[in-house]
Every structure is written in C-alpha cells, then in structure tokens.
Design a protein around this motif. Structure first.
Motif, mmCIF file in Angstrom:
data_model
loop_
_atom_site.group_PDB
_atom_site.id
_atom_site.type_symbol
_atom_site.label_atom_id
_atom_site.label_comp_id
_atom_site.label_asym_id
_atom_site.label_seq_id
_atom_site.Cartn_x
_atom_site.Cartn_y
_atom_site.Cartn_z
ATOM 1 N N GLN A 1 -8.420 -2.094 -5.407
ATOM 2 C CA GLN A 1 -8.711 -1.472 -4.099
ATOM 3 C C GLN A 1 -8.153 -2.335 -2.982
ATOM 4 O OE1 GLN A 1 -12.648 0.523 -3.130
ATOM 5 N NE2 GLN A 1 -12.857 -1.341 -1.885
ATOM 6 N N GLU A 2 -8.353 -3.662 -3.104
ATOM 7 C CA GLU A 2 -7.849 -4.581 -2.084
ATOM 8 C C GLU A 2 -6.339 -4.432 -1.943
ATOM 9 O OE1 GLU A 2 -9.628 -6.485 -0.068
ATOM 10 O OE2 GLU A 2 -7.957 -7.612 0.830
ATOM 11 N N GLN B 1 -5.182 -0.956 -0.526
ATOM 12 C CA GLN B 1 -5.444 -0.826 0.912
ATOM 13 C C GLN B 1 -4.573 -1.771 1.739
ATOM 14 O OE1 GLN B 1 -9.682 -1.440 1.197
ATOM 15 N NE2 GLN B 1 -10.178 0.675 0.641
ATOM 16 N N GLY C 1 0.543 1.813 -3.684
ATOM 17 C CA GLY C 1 -0.911 2.014 -3.599
ATOM 18 C C GLY C 1 -1.431 3.085 -4.540
ATOM 19 N N SER D 1 0.832 -1.216 0.000
ATOM 20 C CA SER D 1 0.000 0.000 0.000
ATOM 21 C C SER D 1 0.859 1.256 0.000
ATOM 22 C CB SER D 1 -0.897 -0.031 1.237
ATOM 23 O OG SER D 1 -1.657 1.148 1.343
#
Ligand SMILES: CC(C)(COP(=O)(O)OP(=O)(O)OC[C@H]1O[C@@H](n2cnc3c(N)ncnc32)[C@H](O[C@H]2O[C@H](COP(=O)(O)OP(=O)(O)OP(=O)(O)O)[C@@H](O)[C@H]2O)[C@@H]1O)[C@@H](O)C(=O)NCCC(=O)NCCS
Ligand code: ADE
Length: 294
Positions: free
Chosen positions: A176-177, A180, A148, A144
C-alpha cells in the motif's frame, strides 16, 4: 549492465559504459542509504552498529553484508526502469535479490521490504533516465503511476507476516505504501530530516534518529503488528510521538530519552523494520531529489 541483466528474457540490454555507470551510481547510493540506516543509534528496537536491538538473529555486520549483496540487483532495477519494464519483470529481479540476501545472511530476512521499496525507487530513477517519466515528478509518484495497480494486484505470499497482519488488522503494509507513492517518505521522512537538520546542526546521526522516530510515530508497521499486535503498534507510535513532542533531538537530553525508548522496545521485543526501510528510502530520495550530500 552486469551479466545478470542478460538473464532477463526478450529484452535488449544497453551495456554501454555510460548506462552501466549510471545504474551503478544509483545502486551505490541505495546501498549507502541502507548502510547509513544501520549506522544510526538509538533506533527503537532496531539493529545498529551499537547493538542488535530486539533481535538475536541479526547484527550490523549481517545488514552490511546484505546491503552490499543487494547492490547489483538495485542496478538491475534501474536498468529495468530505463526499459520501462513491468512489475512482473521487477518482481523477478526482486526474488533473485531475496535469494542472494538469504544466502548472504544464512537465511535471515534483513532487507526483504527494502528490496521491494528501495528497488521500486531505483526503478523509478531508471524511468526518468530512460525518458519514460519527467524529472519534475517525484520518484514515489512515478512508482504509483507506473506500477501501483500491478503492485496491489500482484501475487501475495499467503503466510508472510505482512499478509497475516493485513488479514488480521487490515494493514496495507509495504504494498500500500508503495502503490500510494511512498507518502511516509515524502510527508514524514523528508520533512523530519529537514527539521532535524535545524534541531541538531552538524550531527547527521541525530538527524537520522529524528526521522526514524517520526516514521515510527506514524507508520502502520507490519513488523510491529506481527510481533506486538495492535497494542504493540500503538505503544510504539505513542512512545515515538512523545519523544518528538518533547523536542526530539533538539532536547538537551535527547540521547538519554531515545535510549530509554530503545530499551522499552527491546523489553517488548518490538522492532519497526518498516520504519527502518523508510528511513533509508528517505535518505535516498533526499539525495536524489534535493541534491543533499549525505
Ligand atoms: C511485496 C512484498 C515485499 C511484501 O511482503 P509482505 O507480504 O511480508 O508484506 P509487508 O510485511 O507489508 O512488507 C514486508 C516488509 O516491508 C517492511 N514494512 C513493514 N511495514 C511496512 C510499511 N507499512 N511500509 C513499508 N514497508 C513496510 C518490513 O521490512 C523490513 O523488516 C524486515 C526485517 O525485520 P524483522 O522484524 O526481522 O522481520 P521478520 O523477519 O519478518 O520478523 P521476525 O521473524 O524477526 O519477527 C525486513 O524485511 C525489512 O526490509 C516488512 O517485513 C513481498 O510480498 C514480495 O512480493 N516480494 C517479492 C519481491 C518483489 O515483489 N520485489 C519487487 C522488486 S521492485
Ligand atoms: N536496522 C534494522 N533492524 C531491524 N530490522 C530492520 N529492517 C530494516 N532495517 C532494520
């Protein structure tokens, strides 16, 4: 490093035996975790060594071929992390890996999401080994922090199932997974693996089944949205949650209950491919961050 690494422009590649063996060890673990995911049944709607779930286009042997052809690319991802490379370099490796996967599977998408998620975790292992991240920071958090923003800003495939699920349902999907820091791995998959080890001691396959159900119950899986829409996703999540609420693999008839849910997914052609990937990634993180031997 293997010969493919030299194809990455403008970077010096450390080809020492020590570096090469480190990359290959991590890549071998990544492959093993993808294989362990396949050797797990019943996983609702998903392909395993027992049956092909909701699929007519792929089987366990295809997934095994896919996992082994991806191994050198996972090694390259580790090397790219060791050199603190950008997401655009990782993406180039990922796209070559996708081509190799499609060649090995005759054009079937077995592991596109796993190339992305497991590839990023491999690169995060490389960040640590290359001294670009401390060993105490979880691998997901390193993903991330380091990539990210690039992941979210990166080029999108307009007609991909994920993009369609994103625009239609607002799903964040694999990007997104990852951006994050893989919360479903650290907050769902890992705890479920540990809980299940107490529920089903000495039965590693049952432990993996429990983690798969735990991930399905929570994950906004774009594969489920693609095939079953919001109703399909909610059906899948509720069925998985019911299994867990009834004791999961700690229930005396857990296998019968899990198989019944597997059949219910098959009847609806539901296939939570994202949960399958995150199961493999949870196994990978558990072995690397918690010294658990799989
Ligand atoms: C970055 C991308 C990989 C994103 O791809 P896409 O735009 O398609 O977005 P998503 O759908 O969100 O993600 C793609 C795959 O990721 C898995 N997945 C789904 N939901 C989630 C989630 N919430 N969190 C994490 N991962 C998720 C899933 O992959 C698995 O399922 C696929 C196989 O199942 P199947 O049902 O057969 O899938 P289809 O063939 O698509 O459907 P049918 O036709 O059969 O009905 C398989 O991929 C599994 O891995 C999602 O499919 C991509 O855009 C990208 O840019 N890739 C380029 C390479 C790259 O950037 N690499 C970086 C290397 S570090
Ligand atoms: N076992 C599996 N079955 C179907 N789709 C998948 N994607 C990743 N693993 C899978």
């Amino acid at each position: 490093m293997n010969s493919r690494a030299s194809a990455i422009p403008n970077v010096s590649v450390d080809n020492s035996p020590r570096v090469r063996s480190f990359q290959e060890r991590i890549a071998a673990l990544a492959e093993r975790c993808l294989r362990l995911e396949i050797e797990t049944w019943p996983k609702p709607g998903l392909v395993s060594h027992i049956d092909t779930g909701s699929h007519t286009d792929m089987d366990a042997d295809m997934f095994r071929r896919s996992a082994s052809v991806l191994r050198p690319y996972f090694a390259e991802m580790v090397g790219a992390g060791m050199r603190d490379e950008s997401m655009s370099i990782l993406r180039k490796i990922g796209l070559r890996a996708e081509r190799a996967m499609l060649h090995a599977t005759g054009g079937v998408n077995t592991h596109r999401g796993a190339i992305f998620g497991m590839g990023l975790l491999c690169a995060a292992v490389g960040l640590r080994e290359g001294g670009h991240a401390d060993s105490q920071t979880p691998l997901g958090l390193n993903v991330s922090r380091r990539w990210g923003k690039e992941i979210l800003a990166g080029p999108r495939l307009p007609d991909s199932h994920g993009e369609m699920a994103g625009s239609r349902y607002g799903a964040g999907g694999a990007r997104q997974e990852a951006a994050q820091g893989f919360p479903c791995v650290y907050q769902i998959g890992l705890p479920a693996l540990h809980d299940a080890a107490r529920l089903a001691p000495g039965n590693p396959e049952a432990v993996r089944v429990q983690a798969c159900f735990a991930l399905i119950a929570v994950l906004e899986d774009t594969n489920l949205l693609h095939r079953g829409g919001l109703d399909g996703l909610r059906f899948a999540q509720q069925a998985a949650q019911d299994f867990l609420d009834q004791g999961g693999v700690g229930h005396t008839d857990w296998l019968g209950r899990a198989e019944a849910i597997h059949q219910a997914f098959i009847e609806r052609r539901l296939s939570p491919g994202g949960a399958a990937d995150l199961l493999a990634m949870s196994l990978f993180v558990m072995e690397l961050e918690e010294e658990v031997v799989l």
